[in-house]
Design a protein around this motif. Structure first.
Motif, PDB file in Angstrom:
ATOM      1  N   ALA A  92      35.677 -69.637 -65.232  1.00 41.98           N
ATOM      2  CA  ALA A  92      36.948 -69.045 -64.810  1.00 41.98           C
ATOM      3  C   ALA A  92      36.874 -67.525 -64.812  1.00 41.98           C
ATOM      4  O   ALA A  92      37.407 -66.857 -63.923  1.00 41.98           O
ATOM      5  CB  ALA A  92      38.077 -69.530 -65.719  1.00 41.98           C
ATOM      6  N   ASP A  93      36.182 -66.963 -65.795  1.00 42.45           N
ATOM      7  CA  ASP A  93      36.047 -65.511 -65.909  1.00 42.45           C
ATOM      8  C   ASP A  93      35.240 -64.933 -64.747  1.00 42.45           C
ATOM      9  O   ASP A  93      35.484 -63.801 -64.315  1.00 42.45           O
ATOM     10  CB  ASP A  93      35.372 -65.169 -67.241  1.00 42.45           C
ATOM     11  CG  ASP A  93      35.195 -63.675 -67.410  1.00 42.45           C
ATOM     12  OD1 ASP A  93      36.200 -62.952 -67.393  1.00 42.45           O
ATOM     13  OD2 ASP A  93      34.036 -63.220 -67.531  1.00 42.45           O
ATOM     14  N   LEU A  94      34.298 -65.696 -64.209  1.00 35.92           N
ATOM     15  CA  LEU A  94      33.461 -65.224 -63.106  1.00 35.92           C
ATOM     16  C   LEU A  94      34.049 -65.560 -61.743  1.00 35.92           C
ATOM     17  O   LEU A  94      33.400 -65.346 -60.721  1.00 35.92           O
ATOM     18  CB  LEU A  94      32.054 -65.818 -63.233  1.00 35.92           C
ATOM     19  CG  LEU A  94      31.250 -65.357 -64.460  1.00 35.92           C
ATOM     20  CD1 LEU A  94      29.879 -66.034 -64.484  1.00 35.92           C
ATOM     21  CD2 LEU A  94      31.089 -63.845 -64.462  1.00 35.92           C
ATOM     22  N   GLY A  95      35.245 -66.099 -61.704  1.00 37.28           N
ATOM     23  CA  GLY A  95      35.912 -66.330 -60.436  1.00 37.28           C
ATOM     24  C   GLY A  95      35.863 -67.750 -59.923  1.00 37.28           C
ATOM     25  O   GLY A  95      36.385 -68.028 -58.838  1.00 37.28           O
ATOM     26  N   HIS A  96      35.267 -68.674 -60.669  1.00 35.83           N
ATOM     27  CA  HIS A  96      35.184 -70.071 -60.237  1.00 35.83           C
ATOM     28  C   HIS A  96      36.302 -70.870 -60.901  1.00 35.83           C
ATOM     29  O   HIS A  96      36.049 -71.874 -61.594  1.00 35.83           O
ATOM     30  CB  HIS A  96      33.810 -70.645 -60.590  1.00 35.83           C
ATOM     31  CG  HIS A  96      32.680 -69.850 -60.006  1.00 35.83           C
ATOM     32  ND1 HIS A  96      32.332 -69.901 -58.683  1.00 35.83           N
ATOM     33  CD2 HIS A  96      31.828 -68.957 -60.587  1.00 35.83           C
ATOM     34  CE1 HIS A  96      31.296 -69.088 -58.454  1.00 35.83           C
ATOM     35  NE2 HIS A  96      30.986 -68.509 -59.601  1.00 35.83           N
ATOM     36  N   LEU A  97      37.523 -70.417 -60.698  1.00 36.13           N
ATOM     37  CA  LEU A  97      38.658 -71.014 -61.388  1.00 36.13           C
ATOM     38  C   LEU A  97      38.898 -72.455 -60.944  1.00 36.13           C
ATOM     39  O   LEU A  97      39.135 -73.344 -61.769  1.00 36.13           O
ATOM     40  CB  LEU A  97      39.916 -70.173 -61.147  1.00 36.13           C
ATOM     41  CG  LEU A  97      41.181 -70.614 -61.873  1.00 36.13           C
ATOM     42  CD1 LEU A  97      40.977 -70.562 -63.389  1.00 36.13           C
ATOM     43  CD2 LEU A  97      42.365 -69.729 -61.469  1.00 36.13           C
ATOM     44  N   GLY A 142      40.594 -66.998 -66.772  1.00 34.23           N
ATOM     45  CA  GLY A 142      41.342 -66.436 -65.645  1.00 34.23           C
ATOM     46  C   GLY A 142      42.049 -65.150 -66.005  1.00 34.23           C
ATOM     47  O   GLY A 142      42.084 -64.194 -65.217  1.00 34.23           O
ATOM     48  N   ARG A 145      39.567 -62.253 -66.279  1.00 37.70           N
ATOM     49  CA  ARG A 145      39.125 -61.832 -64.955  1.00 37.70           C
ATOM     50  C   ARG A 145      40.195 -60.973 -64.275  1.00 37.70           C
ATOM     51  O   ARG A 145      39.902 -59.929 -63.701  1.00 37.70           O
ATOM     52  CB  ARG A 145      38.790 -63.043 -64.086  1.00 37.70           C
ATOM     53  CG  ARG A 145      38.405 -62.656 -62.662  1.00 37.70           C
ATOM     54  CD  ARG A 145      38.001 -63.871 -61.858  1.00 37.70           C
ATOM     55  NE  ARG A 145      37.744 -63.511 -60.475  1.00 37.70           N
ATOM     56  CZ  ARG A 145      36.621 -62.945 -60.044  1.00 37.70           C
ATOM     57  NH1 ARG A 145      35.651 -62.678 -60.906  1.00 37.70           N
ATOM     58  NH2 ARG A 145      36.465 -62.649 -58.766  1.00 37.70           N
ATOM     59  N   ASN A 146      41.452 -61.425 -64.354  1.00 35.36           N
ATOM     60  CA  ASN A 146      42.535 -60.655 -63.748  1.00 35.36           C
ATOM     61  C   ASN A 146      42.691 -59.289 -64.411  1.00 35.36           C
ATOM     62  O   ASN A 146      42.953 -58.288 -63.738  1.00 35.36           O
ATOM     63  CB  ASN A 146      43.850 -61.424 -63.837  1.00 35.36           C
ATOM     64  CG  ASN A 146      43.861 -62.647 -62.925  1.00 35.36           C
ATOM     65  OD1 ASN A 146      43.118 -62.705 -61.947  1.00 35.36           O
ATOM     66  ND2 ASN A 146      44.681 -63.630 -63.262  1.00 35.36           N
ATOM     67  N   ALA A 149      39.952 -57.084 -63.184  1.00 36.12           N
ATOM     68  CA  ALA A 149      40.216 -56.647 -61.809  1.00 36.12           C
ATOM     69  C   ALA A 149      41.302 -55.561 -61.799  1.00 36.12           C
ATOM     70  O   ALA A 149      41.213 -54.591 -61.032  1.00 36.12           O
ATOM     71  CB  ALA A 149      40.654 -57.835 -60.957  1.00 36.12           C
TER      72      ALA A 149
END
Length: 374
Positions: A92-97, A142, A145-146, A149
């Motif tokens: 989730a942290d790498l964008g594969h939520l 998630g 990651r947000n 960003a």
């Protein structure tokens, strides 16, 4: 020596904790003899954890498959679920939520359908707790990651703002250099031209008419004094040093007689409309344009007379300088005279036109709006 990253340290620590926990479980459950899956599945999951940053989706599938097989097939109850939480968070942290949600839901569904001693896992309170940890791991990945960003975006905004300020500073510096160049051109070009004209007149009349030579030398003295005074003023502004000199050029429509007299020409002047309440920027630009235009008449036209008209009409200062000299070409002095006058006019939202007159000679016409100061 190359330092280990925080991610690598966390991966190794998780693997050690899970493997050590699995081994410890075998001591606390001596009645259960471990089978091959008790060893193989934690090792497979460990490989997935170690590779989760480079291959997050593959590691997610491998680790969750090992976890899904471990509890119904292995005999020990090791802490392999920790590895599932770690890879879910990382994915989730790498964008594969979406992949993390799908894999987590599939694994929990598979585990929930299983039974132990006739009791379905989905009815066990521990299963509900584990499901909560799975959701928390995915949500935590998630959120981080947000947040990362957002921080990158904020940093980029700061960099863009700094870049914008640098661009604005460079633009202002360039405009200031152009302004200073115009001021120095107008100042030095005009006065030195006058000195040259008067020196030639003094030399010509030195023997025949000494009284004219004396007047010419007096004019040279005044012109050179004016040049030095205004040069000191300009340099003082550049150095930001207050030496008691005025901080602005002395040229003004209020000094029209001095502007005309300094040209050395017989100038017929016509003024129309109120000229005593002109904004400072327009006043300076108008005076500089008049000075430069009269200088160019003296230099290039071959005429001894000129006509100057300044009017205030319909919110515009209109300047017209005309001569009837025989000069066939007009270069604007050093090549920047016309350009400098035009830049002064356009900087105020006005216009300047220059060219031969239909009936001979040359003319310069400038329109400077009083309400267009920028």
């Amino acid at each position: 020596m190359r330092r280990l990253s925080a991610s690598t340290i966390v991966s190794v620590a998780v693997v050690i904790v899970v493997l050590a926990g699995t081994v410890a479980t075998s001591f606390f459950q001596p009645a259960l003899a471990p089978n091959a899956l008790d060893i193989v599945l934690p090792l497979v999951a460990s490989a997935g954890v170690l590779a989760r940053r480079r291959y997050p989706v593959v590691a997610l599938i491998v680790v969750l498959a090992a976890v899904a097989l471990y509890y119904p097939l292995a005999r020990l109850d090791g802490p392999i679920l920790i590895m599932a939480f770690v890879v879910l968070y990382t994915a989730a942290d790498l964008g594969h939520l979406i992949a993390a949600i799908a894999a987590g839901a599939t694994t929990m569904l598979a585990m929930g359908l299983g039974e132990t001693g006739g009791t379905r896992h989905v009815d066990d309170s521990m299963f509900i707790l584990i499901t909560g940890w799975v959701v928390a791991a995915v949500a935590g990945g998630g959120v981080t990651r947000n947040r990362r960003a957002y921080l990158r975006e904020a940093e980029q905004r700061v960099l863009d703002a700094l870049h914008g300020k640098e661009e604005e500073a460079r633009r202002r510096a360039s405009e200031e250099r152009l302004r200073i160049a115009r001021e120095l051109h107008d100042l030095l070009g005009h006065n030195i031209s006058m000195i040259n004209v008067q020196a030639a007149a003094a030399l010509h009349g030195l023997k025949k008419r000494p009284e004219d030579a004396e007047a010419a030398l007096r004019a040279i003295k005044e012109a050179s004094k004016e040049t030095l005074r205004e040069l000191r003023t300009t340099l003082g502004v550049l150095r930001q040093v207050d030496e008691g000199a005025p901080t602005a050029p002395a040229d003004s429509l209020a000094r029209m007689e001095a502007l005309v007299a300094a040209s050395g020409l017989d100038v017929r002047t016509e003024l129309s409309g109120p000229l005593d309440e002109v904004p400072a920027e327009v006043d300076l630009a108008a005076a500089r344009i008049i000075r430069e235009a009269l200088t160019n008449v003296s230099r290039h036209s071959g005429a001894d007379t000129a006509r100057l008209t300044v009017t205030n009409e319909s919110g515009n200062i209109v300047i017209r300088v005309e001569d009837d000299g025989p000069g066939a070409t007009f270069t604007g002095g050093t090549g920047f005279g016309l350009q400098g006058m035009r830049e002064r006019a356009t900087a105020l939202g006005g216009t300047l036109e220059a060219g031969p007159r239909p009936d001979g000679g040359f003319q310069v016409v400038a329109h400077l709006p009083l309400n267009g100061v920028r």
